[in-house]
Design an enzyme around this catalytic site. Structure first.
Site, short mmCIF file in Angstrom:
data_model
loop_
_atom_site.label_atom_id
_atom_site.label_comp_id
_atom_site.label_asym_id
_atom_site.label_seq_id
_atom_site.Cartn_x
_atom_site.Cartn_y
_atom_site.Cartn_z
N ASP A 259 -36.31 6.94 -50.31
CA ASP A 259 -35.58 6.16 -49.31
C ASP A 259 -34.92 5.01 -50.06
O ASP A 259 -35.52 3.95 -50.27
CB ASP A 259 -36.55 5.64 -48.25
N GLU B 102 -32.47 11.12 -47.67
CA GLU B 102 -31.82 11.07 -46.37
C GLU B 102 -30.32 11.00 -46.61
O GLU B 102 -29.87 10.34 -47.54
CB GLU B 102 -32.31 9.83 -45.62
N ASP C 43 -40.38 1.65 -45.56
CA ASP C 43 -39.60 2.33 -46.61
C ASP C 43 -40.44 3.45 -47.24
O ASP C 43 -39.93 4.50 -47.59
CB ASP C 43 -39.18 1.35 -47.70
#
Length: 187
Positions: free
Chosen positions: A7, A67, A140
């Site tokens: 992330d 992502e 996170d």
């Protein structure tokens, strides 16, 4: 299969490493890469890449999952995140690892059964899915674990997608399918 979920962020980058063997998942490690707050963006990106290389050297993942880029209202933040993501991708590709990307809705769907889940819902579900006593902090880190979980769920590490068919339509049939896929979560 060992997957590293990342992330990315310019101030802190979450990572989570999950191994899958014989249908069982286990967390090998997770945490934050925190570049020095006093550094310039370029210095922080360099420190992030060094930290990521260290995580990869220690954890030896076979693939990396990210992502997809999220574009919000703040253009400056989006540009900075784009630079960070580019550096992460370059680091991973330089090390010869395959990279797979997932939309936020895909990740949330894989972890919680709904693509509209909040970050806190993802964090509360991961301990049940991964056999953890509690959710790692901060968000996170749980986001990174969720990304890795998405990659490994439903054979995604072999097919390169998470809960999606080639047509882009969700394979999920809602909660019933989620419960069928995760009987270990039933009380």
């Amino acid at each position: 299969m060992i997957v590293l979920g990342v992330d990315p962020g310019s101030r802190k980058t979450g990572y989570g490493v999950i191994a899958e063997a014989e249908g069982r998942l286990s967390v090998l490690g997770c945490g934050l890469i925190r570049p020095a707050a006093s550094g310039t963006l370029h210095e922080r990106i360099g420190q992030l890449c060094s930290g990521l290389e260290e995580v990869i050297a220690n954890m030896k993942p076979e693939a990396v999952a990210l992502e997809t880029a999220f574009v919000g209202r703040n253009v400056r933040s989006a540009l900075i995140l784009g630079q960070v993501r580019g550096a992460v991708l370059a680091t991973v590709i330089k090390l010869g690892l395959p990279v797979r990307e997932y939309a936020p809705r895909e990740i949330k769907l894989a972890v919680t059964g709904t693509g509209a889940a909040r970050k806190e819902q993802v964090a509360s579900m991961l301990p049940r899915l991964l056999g953890l006593e509690e959710a790692p902090k901060p968000l996170d880190v749980t986001d990174a674990l969720g990304i890795a979980y998405c990659d490994l769920s439903r054979g995604a590490s072999l097919t390169g997608h998470c809960g999606m068919t080639g047509s882009g339509k969700s394979r999920s049939k809602g909660w019933a399918a989620f419960v069928d896929a995760h009987p270990e979560l039933l009380a």
